[in-house]
Scaffold this motif. Structure first.
Motif, mmCIF file in Angstrom:
data_model
loop_
_atom_site.group_PDB
_atom_site.id
_atom_site.type_symbol
_atom_site.label_atom_id
_atom_site.label_comp_id
_atom_site.label_asym_id
_atom_site.label_seq_id
_atom_site.Cartn_x
_atom_site.Cartn_y
_atom_site.Cartn_z
ATOM 1 N N VAL A 65 -41.508 16.970 -58.254
ATOM 2 C CA VAL A 65 -41.252 18.412 -58.334
ATOM 3 C C VAL A 65 -39.773 18.693 -58.075
ATOM 4 C CG1 VAL A 65 -41.718 20.645 -57.228
ATOM 5 C CG2 VAL A 65 -43.616 19.122 -57.817
ATOM 6 N N LEU A 66 -39.218 18.065 -57.055
ATOM 7 C CA LEU A 66 -37.805 18.271 -56.717
ATOM 8 C C LEU A 66 -36.917 17.911 -57.903
ATOM 9 C CD1 LEU A 66 -35.643 18.911 -54.531
ATOM 10 C CD2 LEU A 66 -35.695 16.473 -53.964
ATOM 11 N N LEU A 67 -37.143 16.771 -58.507
ATOM 12 C CA LEU A 67 -36.305 16.337 -59.631
ATOM 13 C C LEU A 67 -36.432 17.285 -60.822
ATOM 14 C CD1 LEU A 67 -36.766 12.459 -59.451
ATOM 15 C CD2 LEU A 67 -34.892 13.854 -58.541
ATOM 16 N N ARG A 68 -37.631 17.774 -61.065
ATOM 17 C CA ARG A 68 -37.836 18.735 -62.159
ATOM 18 C C ARG A 68 -37.063 20.027 -61.888
ATOM 19 N NH1 ARG A 68 -41.444 22.678 -62.094
ATOM 20 N NH2 ARG A 68 -42.884 21.646 -60.676
ATOM 21 N N VAL A 69 -37.154 20.525 -60.660
ATOM 22 C CA VAL A 69 -36.485 21.772 -60.283
ATOM 23 C C VAL A 69 -34.961 21.618 -60.331
ATOM 24 C CG1 VAL A 69 -36.055 23.300 -58.316
ATOM 25 C CG2 VAL A 69 -38.398 22.701 -58.933
ATOM 26 N N LEU A 70 -34.459 20.482 -59.890
ATOM 27 C CA LEU A 70 -33.005 20.264 -59.849
ATOM 28 C C LEU A 70 -32.382 20.216 -61.235
ATOM 29 C CD1 LEU A 70 -32.736 17.620 -56.985
ATOM 30 C CD2 LEU A 70 -32.004 20.019 -56.900
ATOM 31 N N ASP A 71 -33.195 20.122 -62.266
ATOM 32 C CA ASP A 71 -32.718 20.102 -63.642
ATOM 33 C C ASP A 71 -32.216 21.466 -64.112
ATOM 34 O OD1 ASP A 71 -32.353 17.980 -65.275
ATOM 35 O OD2 ASP A 71 -34.152 18.312 -66.464
ATOM 36 N N GLN A 72 -32.542 22.517 -63.379
ATOM 37 C CA GLN A 72 -32.137 23.884 -63.725
ATOM 38 C C GLN A 72 -30.883 24.258 -62.933
ATOM 39 O OE1 GLN A 72 -34.171 25.352 -66.110
ATOM 40 N NE2 GLN A 72 -35.153 23.360 -66.018
ATOM 41 N N SER A 73 -30.328 25.448 -63.201
ATOM 42 C CA SER A 73 -29.159 25.904 -62.445
ATOM 43 C C SER A 73 -29.366 27.331 -61.956
ATOM 44 C CB SER A 73 -27.895 25.802 -63.304
ATOM 45 O OG SER A 73 -28.019 26.622 -64.438
ATOM 46 N N SER A 74 -28.418 27.801 -61.178
ATOM 47 C CA SER A 74 -28.444 29.153 -60.595
ATOM 48 C C SER A 74 -29.712 29.403 -59.788
ATOM 49 C CB SER A 74 -28.298 30.220 -61.683
ATOM 50 O OG SER A 74 -27.081 30.059 -62.363
ATOM 51 N N GLN A 75 -30.025 28.453 -58.927
ATOM 52 C CA GLN A 75 -31.224 28.550 -58.097
ATOM 53 C C GLN A 75 -30.852 28.389 -56.624
ATOM 54 O OE1 GLN A 75 -34.712 26.257 -60.329
ATOM 55 N NE2 GLN A 75 -32.900 24.981 -60.084
ATOM 56 N N ILE A 76 -31.636 29.021 -55.784
ATOM 57 C CA ILE A 76 -31.628 28.721 -54.359
ATOM 58 C C ILE A 76 -32.899 27.918 -54.148
ATOM 59 C CG2 ILE A 76 -31.651 29.611 -52.010
ATOM 60 C CD1 ILE A 76 -29.103 30.372 -53.615
ATOM 61 N N ILE A 77 -32.742 26.678 -53.701
ATOM 62 C CA ILE A 77 -33.882 25.778 -53.576
ATOM 63 C C ILE A 77 -34.150 25.502 -52.105
ATOM 64 C CG2 ILE A 77 -34.797 23.502 -54.168
ATOM 65 C CD1 ILE A 77 -32.765 23.572 -56.574
ATOM 66 N N SER A 78 -35.339 25.853 -51.672
ATOM 67 C CA SER A 78 -35.786 25.569 -50.315
ATOM 68 C C SER A 78 -36.647 24.317 -50.378
ATOM 69 C CB SER A 78 -36.589 26.756 -49.770
ATOM 70 O OG SER A 78 -37.088 26.457 -48.482
ATOM 71 N N THR A 79 -36.150 23.241 -49.787
ATOM 72 C CA THR A 79 -36.863 21.972 -49.856
ATOM 73 C C THR A 79 -37.817 21.822 -48.676
ATOM 74 O OG1 THR A 79 -35.180 20.785 -48.587
ATOM 75 C CG2 THR A 79 -34.901 20.856 -50.986
ATOM 76 N N GLY A 80 -38.755 20.916 -48.824
ATOM 77 C CA GLY A 80 -39.595 20.543 -47.702
ATOM 78 C C GLY A 80 -38.764 19.706 -46.743
ATOM 79 N N GLY A 81 -39.083 19.762 -45.463
ATOM 80 C CA GLY A 81 -38.305 19.047 -44.452
ATOM 81 C C GLY A 81 -38.189 17.559 -44.706
ATOM 82 N N GLY A 82 -39.206 16.960 -45.331
ATOM 83 C CA GLY A 82 -39.205 15.521 -45.559
ATOM 84 C C GLY A 82 -38.610 15.091 -46.878
ATOM 85 N N SER A 83 -38.112 16.034 -47.658
ATOM 86 C CA SER A 83 -37.564 15.667 -48.970
ATOM 87 C C SER A 83 -36.339 14.761 -48.852
ATOM 88 C CB SER A 83 -37.233 16.914 -49.785
ATOM 89 O OG SER A 83 -36.271 17.693 -49.107
ATOM 90 N N VAL A 84 -35.736 14.717 -47.671
ATOM 91 C CA VAL A 84 -34.551 13.884 -47.457
ATOM 92 C C VAL A 84 -34.902 12.442 -47.097
ATOM 93 C CG1 VAL A 84 -33.142 15.844 -46.739
ATOM 94 C CG2 VAL A 84 -34.399 14.517 -45.017
ATOM 95 N N LEU A 85 -36.182 12.130 -47.009
ATOM 96 C CA LEU A 85 -36.591 10.795 -46.576
ATOM 97 C C LEU A 85 -36.334 9.726 -47.634
ATOM 98 C CD1 LEU A 85 -39.905 11.703 -44.710
ATOM 99 C CD2 LEU A 85 -37.621 11.301 -43.735
#
Length: 168
Positions: A65-85
């Motif tokens: 989901v994160l990779l799909r969302v990051l493909d767009q621009s002009s977004q404020i993205i709130s990630t899950g706390g563990g997405s940095v793992l």
């Protein structure tokens, strides 16, 4: 200011959901909450997903989901706390936007999350789990372009601080 994404990372209870909403309103950007996207895609609340399919499955879905969302621009993205793992996720966030780490003291996080029973990683002793997760992830947010300690700040102050430091 470009139309790049602003990606908020940080532990649960640091203010990502509230601050991302305010930032999106202020900048006129699309708000994307990764946890909400996961729940919509899986048609299942995250606590149930954890319970039925486990954390490993959840982390795989979170990455896709994160990779799909990051493909767009002009977004404020709130990630899950563990997405940095996963280092791959961190690299992707850096390439797709400006990364802001929200931090807070253990006491502030415990105060903010202790009433919420919908956080699977906090099952059991909330205070103990918060300290444990903070210990496990203490270096995981260091790749951020900006770090903001939200412990003693109101959400509007956090937004003001982020915008004051946003790269042009």
């Amino acid at each position: 200011m470009s139309n790049e994404n602003i990606v908020l990372i940080g532990m649960m209870g640091t203010g990502k959901t509230t601050v991302s909403s305010l930032l999106a309103d202020r900048l006129g950007y699309k708000l994307v909450d990764i946890d909400a996207e996961i729940e919509a895609q899986e048609d299942c609340p995250i606590p149930v997903l954890f319970e039925q399919k486990g954390e490993a499955y959840f982390r795989e879905i979170e990455t896709s989901v994160l990779l799909r969302v990051l493909d767009q621009s002009s977004q404020i993205i709130s990630t899950g706390g563990g997405s940095v793992l996963k280092p791959h996720n961190c690299d992707a966030m850096k390439k797709a936007g400006w990364v802001v780490a929200l931090t807070a003291s253990a006491e502030a996080i415990i105060r903010r999350v202790s009433a919420n029973r919908d956080r699977p990683l906090l099952a059991g002793n909330v205070e103990e789990r918060v300290h444990q997760i903070m210990q496990e992830r203490q270096t995981k947010y260091s790749f951020a372009d900006l770090t903001v300690d939200t412990s003693d700040m109101e959400p509007e102050e956090v937004v003001h601080y982020i915008l004051a430091h946003h790269r042009v």
